[in-house]
Design a protein around this motif. Structure first.
Motif: not given
Length: 678
Positions: A554-557, A566-567, A630-634
């Motif tokens: 999934h592309r987290d926009l 991308l996760e 709570s951690s964003p993205g990668k």
């Protein structure tokens, strides 16, 4: 010309003295009577004055008949009359005063032009021109009266004083009684006057040629089809000033104007005027563009001479909308050639926006940098524009660039550290496996259920290896494999520890009277079966989860930044929660059993080490849940990998480090006698 009358006196002497160097010397004395008109001589010109419903006009006449007579309306006086408001009879205008020398020059210019045309047989062959000129004194009623008088070919009879050539005295009475109709009028000394004349004479198809009306509105041929002028429209000045402002990068300019109306157009020969096109003796081409003539201006600059005086210097020229300018020859008020800035603040560069200062003029502002994700690519932008969702602002906030795909890769620092930790865990686990394999007949290995120890080492190796699946570009299969490998590997690991703990408890319980048959339920076959049973439950959970709603790339926009994360998105959070919940359930059960067996003889069981390992394991995964959310993205992926590595290292160190220490460094304690000493 200047004239005056004073009602209290029966005779008044008026001395007129006009220009010395610009026109021939002229001295004229006029004796004015209230009841009798006296005519005296002026070569080439005659004048008559008349009062009617409070109006006053002056006429100049060449004194000869012509094929075409041109009318003229000029403001020969600059002091308008005062209206006598007695409210008992129609208002009466007092005489005008103050001779306007520049206007008188225009009168003589018209006379000169007519004479020159008549003398030149090539201009109008077979046609003789004449003229009639009236003074309107800048009063609109007199303009109307004079226009009707000229067009109607009549001059009302009234008490008047005339100044006529002596050689044409006999023709004066006829001029006063009437005259030829005028097919063309030169007049409209202001835009307002020109509008009045044009509207008045449009229905009669009488053209009006103005030499001073410059309002752009008079260029409208639909509203003023009979208007012409010999002065450019003000629209050229406005466009020229606008081009100068753009050229010098000015944001605003100031203009000083008179607070009055501009005039409109008319028509002391429309069809043909539209076709006028000739070249003057100076070589300038003259023709009408609609109501206007081609605009031509000289651009001049005030310069300070060495002696301190000011002089006008030609710095360029405007032909229509073409601007020709020598910027290097301009001298600004600062004394340098540097173009002055016409705002109190410098223009905001790209990447910023204007923010007006409260309580200050609009030309005073601050330049505020655009926030991340917004850009302005023009100088002096009033606002920043947000980039599309697939784009982000560049470092200067001047352009939107495609957002880079971001994921936890093997090439970045964080990925290298986690990869190193996972590979190191695999190496250490393999080394322990080799040590246990080499010393599998020693009491330390055999006393702690060697088969489950080897299976536990294998499961720990799988735990370290599954951490590598989380690193790299997410794909459909990697997203499915990483969670399944994680869930099954850790259940296998915890199941081995739980069975080992249960075997320890059963071994010591069987030593009690009447419990001798307890160990038959915890033989090697039962131990392998228990591990497979606990693990198979997790396999079923993962199979159902990945079949119904597996994680997908999934592309987290929604993550604001220059990168698109991308996760592996959890399509079903419930499935992931069940996987973690089952691991947690087995870990808590194992911790409880190990805690109950902690006081058994140390030499015969691992309960104390299993207790410490389970405490570490549970602490790591309890802290994992809020950190992961709570951690964003990668970084959420990095948190999960860290939890896997931390819990795996905790199990490896707590369970196998003491045994390896005895096997390698204290071989004298690796005997049955030492183990049975207590």
């Amino acid at each position: 010309m200047l004239s005056a009358s004073s009602p209290p006196m029966s005779w008044v002497s008026l001395l007129l003295t006009a220009w010395s160097s610009r026109a021939p010397s002229l001295l004229l004395v006029v004796m004015v009577s209230r009841d009798v008109g006296l005519r005296v001589g002026l070569e080439g010109v005659q004048t008559s004055m008349c009062s009617r419903w409070g109006s006053r006009v002056e006429e100049f006449n060449q004194g000869q008949d012509g094929d075409v007579v041109i009318g003229g309306l000029f403001n020969l006086h600059y002091q308008p009359p005062v209206i006598d408001q007695e409210f008992i009879k129609p208002p009466l205008y007092n005489p005008c005063t103050g001779l306007e020398v520049e206007t008188l020059k225009s009168v003589y210019a018209m006379e000169f032009a007519v004479e020159e045309i008549n003398r030149n047989p090539l201009i109008l062959p077979g046609v003789k021109l004449n003229y009639r000129i009236l003074d309107s004194c800048g009063r609109h009623p007199w303009v109307l009266h004079g226009a009707f008088s000229l067009v109607g070919g009549e001059m009302e009879s009234c008490d008047s004083t005339a100044i006529l050539p002596q050689s044409h005295v006999s023709g004066t009475s006829s001029a006063m009684r009437g005259g030829p109709s005028i097919p063309l009028i030169i007049g409209g000394a202001s835009s307002t006057t020109a509008i009045i004349l044009s509207r008045l004479l449009a229905s009669l198809s009488v053209p009006v040629i103005s030499y001073l009306a410059s309002c752009p509105c008079l260029s409208d041929r639909h509203r003023f089809p009979n208007f012409f002028r010999t002065i450019p429209s003000d629209v050229y000045q406005a466009k020229t000033m606008a081009r100068l402002a753009i050229l010098f990068n000015w944001n605003w300019i100031g203009a000083v104007i008179a607070n009055n109306d501009y005039g409109r157009l008319a028509i002391q020969l429309l069809e043909h005027l539209n076709k006028v096109n000739f070249t003057t003796p100076n070589g300038e081409e003259f023709f009408f563009q609609g109501a206007d003539i081609p605009a031509a201006y000289d651009l001049v600059n005030w310069k300070t001479s060495p002696d301190g005086s000011l002089k006008l210097v030609l710095i360029g020229r405007v032909d229509g909308l073409e601007l020709h300018l020598n910027k290097t020859s301009i001298q600004w008020t600062t004394g340098t050639s540097q173009v002055p800035i016409s705002v109190c603040s410098e223009s905001c560069p790209p990447g910023t926006r204007r923010a007006n200062r409260k309580g200050e003029p609009v030309c005073c502002f601050d330049c505020i940098p655009c926030t991340d994700g917004e850009v302005s690519n023009e100088t002096g932008s009033h606002q920043c524009r947000r980039c599309p969702v697939e784009f982000w602002s560049n470092p200067g906030n001047t352009a939107c660039i495609p957002r880079k795909v971001d994921f936890l890769s093997f090439n970045e620092t964080l990925g290298i550290i986690l990869t190193t930790g996972a590979v190191s865990g695999v190496v250490v686990t393999t080394a322990v496996f080799v040590i246990f394999l080499c010393y599998h007949n020693t009491p330390v290995v055999r006393a702690n259920n060697s088969e489950l120890s080897f299976l536990l080492l294998l499961s720990l190796k799988l735990c370290f290896l599954c951490a590598l699946v989380f690193i790299g570009r997410p794909s459909v299969w990697s997203c499915r494999l990483q969670q399944a490998a994680f869930g099954i590997s850790f259940v296998l690991c915890v199941s081995c520890l739980q069975v080992k703990t249960m075997v320890v408890l059963a071994a010591f319980r069987s030593a009690r009277p009447g419990a001798g048959g307890l160990m038959k339920w915890f033989g090697p076959g039962q131990q392998r079966g228990s591990v497979c049973f606990f693990t198979s439950i997790q396999v079923i959970i993962c199979t159902i989860w990945l079949s119904l709603s597996p994680p997908i790339p999934h592309r987290d926009l929604g993550f604001q930044g220059s990168k698109v994360n991308l996760e592996c998105a959890m399509s079903s959070v419930v499935g992931f929660a069940v996987v973690l919940g089952y691991i947690g359930f087995l870990a808590c059960l194992c911790l409880l059993l190990a805690f109950l067996a902690r006081k058994l003889p140390d030499n015969f069981n691992e309960a104390k080490f299993i207790t410490f390992s389970m405490l570490i394991f549970c602490a790591v995964w309890v802290a994992f849940v809020p950190a992961y959310i709570s951690s964003p993205g990668k970084y959420s992926v990095a948190v999960e990998i860290f939890a896997i590595l931390a819990s795996s290292y905790g199990l490896l160190m707590c369970i196998f480090a003491p045994k390896c220490f005895i096997i390698l460094l204290r071989p004298e304690r690796n005997t049955k006698k030492q183990l049975m000493g207590r």
